[in-house]
Design a protein around this motif. Structure first.
Motif, PDB file in Angstrom:
ATOM      1  N   LEU A   1     -11.568  -7.015   5.981  1.00 17.22           N
ATOM      2  CA  LEU A   1     -11.633  -6.194   7.200  1.00 17.22           C
ATOM      3  C   LEU A   1     -10.256  -5.669   7.582  1.00 17.22           C
ATOM      4  CD1 LEU A   1     -14.167  -8.124   9.469  1.00 17.22           C
ATOM      5  CD2 LEU A   1     -14.439  -5.853   8.429  1.00 17.22           C
ATOM      6  N   LEU A   2      -9.246  -6.546   7.460  1.00 11.14           N
ATOM      7  CA  LEU A   2      -7.879  -6.151   7.786  1.00 11.14           C
ATOM      8  C   LEU A   2      -7.426  -5.013   6.861  1.00 11.14           C
ATOM      9  CD1 LEU A   2      -5.259  -6.734   9.418  1.00 11.14           C
ATOM     10  CD2 LEU A   2      -4.639  -8.350   7.611  1.00 11.14           C
ATOM     11  N   ALA A   3      -7.693  -5.170   5.565  1.00 11.32           N
ATOM     12  CA  ALA A   3      -7.302  -4.135   4.598  1.00 11.32           C
ATOM     13  C   ALA A   3      -7.994  -2.816   4.929  1.00 11.32           C
ATOM     14  CB  ALA A   3      -7.640  -4.585   3.178  1.00 11.32           C
ATOM     15  N   GLU A   4      -9.260  -2.884   5.342  1.00 12.52           N
ATOM     16  CA  GLU A   4      -9.990  -1.665   5.721  1.00 12.52           C
ATOM     17  C   GLU A   4      -9.391  -1.035   6.969  1.00 12.52           C
ATOM     18  OE1 GLU A   4     -14.322  -2.888   3.840  1.00 12.52           O
ATOM     19  OE2 GLU A   4     -14.092  -2.754   6.016  1.00 12.52           O
ATOM     20  N   GLU A   5      -9.119  -1.877   7.971  1.00 12.78           N
ATOM     21  CA  GLU A   5      -8.520  -1.373   9.220  1.00 12.78           C
ATOM     22  C   GLU A   5      -7.210  -0.661   8.964  1.00 12.78           C
ATOM     23  OE1 GLU A   5      -7.703  -4.340  12.239  1.00 12.78           O
ATOM     24  OE2 GLU A   5      -9.788  -5.023  12.063  1.00 12.78           O
ATOM     25  N   LEU A   6      -6.429  -1.209   8.021  1.00 17.20           N
ATOM     26  CA  LEU A   6      -5.114  -0.633   7.733  1.00 17.20           C
ATOM     27  C   LEU A   6      -5.232   0.572   6.805  1.00 17.20           C
ATOM     28  CD1 LEU A   6      -3.139  -3.956   7.094  1.00 17.20           C
ATOM     29  CD2 LEU A   6      -3.002  -2.519   9.125  1.00 17.20           C
ATOM     30  N   GLY A   7      -6.429   0.835   6.298  1.00 22.26           N
ATOM     31  CA  GLY A   7      -6.633   1.947   5.373  1.00 22.26           C
ATOM     32  C   GLY A   7      -5.989   1.712   4.018  1.00 22.26           C
ATOM     33  N   CYS A   8      -6.044   0.466   3.565  1.00 20.60           N
ATOM     34  CA  CYS A   8      -5.416   0.125   2.283  1.00 20.60           C
ATOM     35  C   CYS A   8      -6.370   0.425   1.116  1.00 20.60           C
ATOM     36  CB  CYS A   8      -5.020  -1.343   2.251  1.00 20.60           C
ATOM     37  SG  CYS A   8      -3.721  -1.739   3.397  1.00 20.60           S
ATOM     38  N   GLY A   9      -6.339   1.644   0.648  1.00 21.25           N
ATOM     39  CA  GLY A   9      -7.225   2.052  -0.447  1.00 21.25           C
ATOM     40  C   GLY A   9      -6.904   1.386  -1.772  1.00 21.25           C
ATOM     41  N   LYS A  10      -5.676   0.867  -1.896  1.00 21.94           N
ATOM     42  CA  LYS A  10      -5.307   0.223  -3.171  1.00 21.94           C
ATOM     43  C   LYS A  10      -5.796  -1.212  -3.250  1.00 21.94           C
ATOM     44  CE  LYS A  10      -0.985   2.822  -3.479  1.00 21.94           C
ATOM     45  NZ  LYS A  10       0.496   2.686  -3.360  1.00 21.94           N
TER      46      LYS A  10
ATOM     47  N   GLU B   1       0.843  -1.201   0.000  1.00 20.40           N
ATOM     48  CA  GLU B   1       0.000   0.000   0.000  1.00 20.40           C
ATOM     49  C   GLU B   1       0.883   1.257   0.000  1.00 20.40           C
ATOM     50  OE1 GLU B   1      -3.370   0.364  -0.035  1.00 20.40           O
ATOM     51  OE2 GLU B   1      -3.331   2.539   0.276  1.00 20.40           O
ATOM     52  N   ASP B   2       1.939   1.240   0.801  1.00 20.08           N
ATOM     53  CA  ASP B   2       2.785   2.429   0.959  1.00 20.08           C
ATOM     54  C   ASP B   2       3.765   2.629  -0.197  1.00 20.08           C
ATOM     55  OD1 ASP B   2       1.537   2.942   3.310  1.00 20.08           O
ATOM     56  OD2 ASP B   2       3.154   2.198   4.607  1.00 20.08           O
ATOM     57  N   SER B   3       3.889   1.647  -1.075  1.00 18.00           N
ATOM     58  CA  SER B   3       4.853   1.775  -2.174  1.00 18.00           C
ATOM     59  C   SER B   3       4.268   2.616  -3.310  1.00 18.00           C
ATOM     60  CB  SER B   3       5.232   0.390  -2.709  1.00 18.00           C
ATOM     61  OG  SER B   3       6.003   0.549  -3.890  1.00 18.00           O
ATOM     62  N   ASP B   4       5.013   3.654  -3.691  1.00 18.21           N
ATOM     63  CA  ASP B   4       4.542   4.512  -4.789  1.00 18.21           C
ATOM     64  C   ASP B   4       4.556   3.793  -6.130  1.00 18.21           C
ATOM     65  OD1 ASP B   4       4.065   6.630  -3.128  1.00 18.21           O
ATOM     66  OD2 ASP B   4       6.063   7.515  -3.405  1.00 18.21           O
ATOM     67  N   TRP B   5       5.255   2.664  -6.210  1.00 22.15           N
ATOM     68  CA  TRP B   5       5.295   1.916  -7.470  1.00 22.15           C
ATOM     69  C   TRP B   5       3.966   1.222  -7.770  1.00 22.15           C
ATOM     70  CZ3 TRP B   5       9.462   2.847 -10.248  1.00 22.15           C
ATOM     71  CH2 TRP B   5      10.684   3.064  -9.627  1.00 22.15           C
ATOM     72  N   ILE B   6       3.187   0.943  -6.718  1.00 24.69           N
ATOM     73  CA  ILE B   6       2.010   0.078  -6.854  1.00 24.69           C
ATOM     74  C   ILE B   6       0.721   0.894  -7.006  1.00 24.69           C
ATOM     75  CG2 ILE B   6       0.685  -1.799  -5.741  1.00 24.69           C
ATOM     76  CD1 ILE B   6       3.531  -2.622  -6.419  1.00 24.69           C
ATOM     77  N   ASP B   7      -0.067   0.549  -8.022  1.00 26.12           N
ATOM     78  CA  ASP B   7      -1.336   1.259  -8.257  1.00 26.12           C
ATOM     79  C   ASP B   7      -2.528   0.532  -7.660  1.00 26.12           C
ATOM     80  OD1 ASP B   7      -0.360   3.454  -9.969  1.00 26.12           O
ATOM     81  OD2 ASP B   7       0.288   1.794 -11.237  1.00 26.12           O
ATOM     82  N   GLY B   8      -2.497  -0.792  -7.623  1.00 22.12           N
ATOM     83  CA  GLY B   8      -3.631  -1.547  -7.100  1.00 22.12           C
ATOM     84  C   GLY B   8      -3.158  -2.885  -6.561  1.00 22.12           C
ATOM     85  N   ILE B   9      -3.942  -3.440  -5.632  1.00 23.24           N
ATOM     86  CA  ILE B   9      -3.566  -4.715  -4.998  1.00 23.24           C
ATOM     87  C   ILE B   9      -4.751  -5.670  -5.038  1.00 23.24           C
ATOM     88  CG2 ILE B   9      -2.762  -5.823  -2.858  1.00 23.24           C
ATOM     89  CD1 ILE B   9      -1.809  -2.970  -1.939  1.00 23.24           C
ATOM     90  N   VAL B  10      -4.500  -6.899  -5.472  1.00 29.19           N
ATOM     91  CA  VAL B  10      -5.484  -7.976  -5.353  1.00 29.19           C
ATOM     92  C   VAL B  10      -4.986  -8.907  -4.252  1.00 29.19           C
ATOM     93  CG1 VAL B  10      -6.582  -9.954  -6.487  1.00 29.19           C
ATOM     94  CG2 VAL B  10      -6.054  -7.891  -7.823  1.00 29.19           C
ATOM     95  N   VAL B  11      -5.804  -9.098  -3.227  1.00 27.96           N
ATOM     96  CA  VAL B  11      -5.433 -10.030  -2.158  1.00 27.96           C
ATOM     97  C   VAL B  11      -6.072 -11.380  -2.470  1.00 27.96           C
ATOM     98  CG1 VAL B  11      -5.567 -10.552   0.308  1.00 27.96           C
ATOM     99  CG2 VAL B  11      -5.296  -8.170  -0.458  1.00 27.96           C
ATOM    100  N   VAL B  12      -5.250 -12.422  -2.495  1.00 27.35           N
ATOM    101  CA  VAL B  12      -5.776 -13.783  -2.694  1.00 27.35           C
ATOM    102  C   VAL B  12      -5.770 -14.452  -1.320  1.00 27.35           C
ATOM    103  CG1 VAL B  12      -5.594 -15.917  -3.996  1.00 27.35           C
ATOM    104  CG2 VAL B  12      -4.799 -13.773  -5.018  1.00 27.35           C
ATOM    105  N   ALA B  13      -6.983 -14.643  -0.787  1.00 27.04           N
ATOM    106  CA  ALA B  13      -7.142 -15.087   0.602  1.00 27.04           C
ATOM    107  C   ALA B  13      -7.424 -16.580   0.666  1.00 27.04           C
ATOM    108  CB  ALA B  13      -8.293 -14.313   1.241  1.00 27.04           C
ATOM    109  N   PRO B  14      -7.176 -17.180   1.844  1.00 28.12           N
ATOM    110  CA  PRO B  14      -7.554 -18.595   1.993  1.00 28.12           C
ATOM    111  C   PRO B  14      -9.070 -18.710   1.832  1.00 28.12           C
ATOM    112  CG  PRO B  14      -6.206 -17.834   3.859  1.00 28.12           C
ATOM    113  CD  PRO B  14      -6.566 -16.622   3.079  1.00 28.12           C
ATOM    114  N   PRO B  15      -9.553 -19.719   1.131  1.00 28.75           N
ATOM    115  CA  PRO B  15     -10.997 -19.867   0.951  1.00 28.75           C
ATOM    116  C   PRO B  15     -11.702 -19.829   2.310  1.00 28.75           C
ATOM    117  CG  PRO B  15      -9.838 -21.452  -0.415  1.00 28.75           C
ATOM    118  CD  PRO B  15      -8.808 -20.782   0.440  1.00 28.75           C
ATOM    119  N   GLY B  16     -12.741 -18.999   2.428  1.00 23.01           N
ATOM    120  CA  GLY B  16     -13.465 -18.839   3.693  1.00 23.01           C
ATOM    121  C   GLY B  16     -12.903 -17.719   4.569  1.00 23.01           C
TER     122      GLY B  16
END
Ligand code: CTP
Ligand code: MG
Length: 221
Positions: free
Chosen positions: A63-72, A41-56
């Motif tokens: 929620l974690l991404a929201e808590e951390l304020g990860c807008g990307k 999130e903090d890297s200026d090189w990165i425009d967007g992030i797809v998180v691949v989570a464990p199924p379920g």
């Protein structure tokens, strides 16, 4: 240059042996996943992030991404049975106009902005993919199932490779199409005839496999 990161966190973490996936193991105060998420999130090189989570586990990841304020991190998908399946699931969420895709293991929490810059740079010099690697320093032996040494393998030119791995997006999409398996993305691009370069890796990009790795990385925070 639009750069999208796929953060692979869908593994079960069998060798860590917790009753929840490795991505949610505690690293310091937070779940392991928080560290690489914050750093991408903090890297200026990165425009967007797809998180691949464990199924379920998509909801806790979101929620974690929201808590951390990860807008990307505006996309979260469940992973597949194998790492390659998880890469395909993540890639399907990367917008068609992304020029570059950076694939990173959440199990390597200490990704740095400097390293991201290092793997991106050669893509504008005609390389299809770039991976960080460390020269192998131990002597290598091929060993049979009875423990007997079959041969000593010449170490020259051998590297242990890490993530993040950077690719031209269309090259990676073509290379992973189908249902082949490999333990890193570069192997797909190599098999498809792509040109992959190794740049200097970082010992701090150690992958969490066992509890000892987790303790070591926590001591580096
Ligand atoms: N990974 C994934 N989907 C899978 C398997 C692995 O997204 N089906 C991810 C892991 O979350 C990790 C990275 O790929 O970030 C490297 O995998 P590894 O270190 O082997 O993690 P696990 O597969 O979770 O661990 P183990 O092999 O001990 O079960
Ligand atoms: Mg695994």
């Amino acid at each position: 240059m639009t750069v999208w990161a796929i953060l692979l966190a869908a593994g079960r973490g069998e060798r860590l042996g917790l009753d929840h996936p490795k991505a949610f193991a505690k690293l310091g105060e937070d779940p392991l996943l928080a560290e690489p998420l914050r750093r991408l999130e903090d890297s200026d090189w990165i425009d967007g992030i797809v998180v691949v989570a464990p199924p379920g586990w998509e909801e806790p990841a979101i929620l974690l991404a929201e808590e951390l304020g990860c807008g990307k991190a505006n996309s979260c998908v469940p992973g597949g049975e194998t790492r390659a399946d998880s890469v395909r699931a993540g890639l399907a969420e990367v917008p068609a106009d992304a020029l570059v895709v950076l694939v990173h293991d959440a199990a390597r929490p200490l990704v740095s902005d400097e390293l991201i810059g290092r793997v991106l740079a050669p893509l504008s010099e005609g390389w299809d993919g770039v991976v960080p690697g460390l020269p192998v320093t131990d002597t290598l032996k091929r060993v049979g199932s009875d423990g007997g040494v079959l041969e000593t393998v010449a170490r020259d030119g051998l590297y242990a490779v890490q993530t993040p791995q950077a690719f031209l997006a269309d090259v990676l999409r073509r290379a992973v199409a189908g249902d082949a398996e490999a333990t890193d993305c570069a192997a797909f691009v190599e098999a498809a005839g792509g040109r992959v370069k190794v740049v200097a890796g970082d010992p701090r990009l150690l992958k969490v496999t066992t509890a000892d790795d987790l303790a070591k990385i926590a001591s580096w925070l």
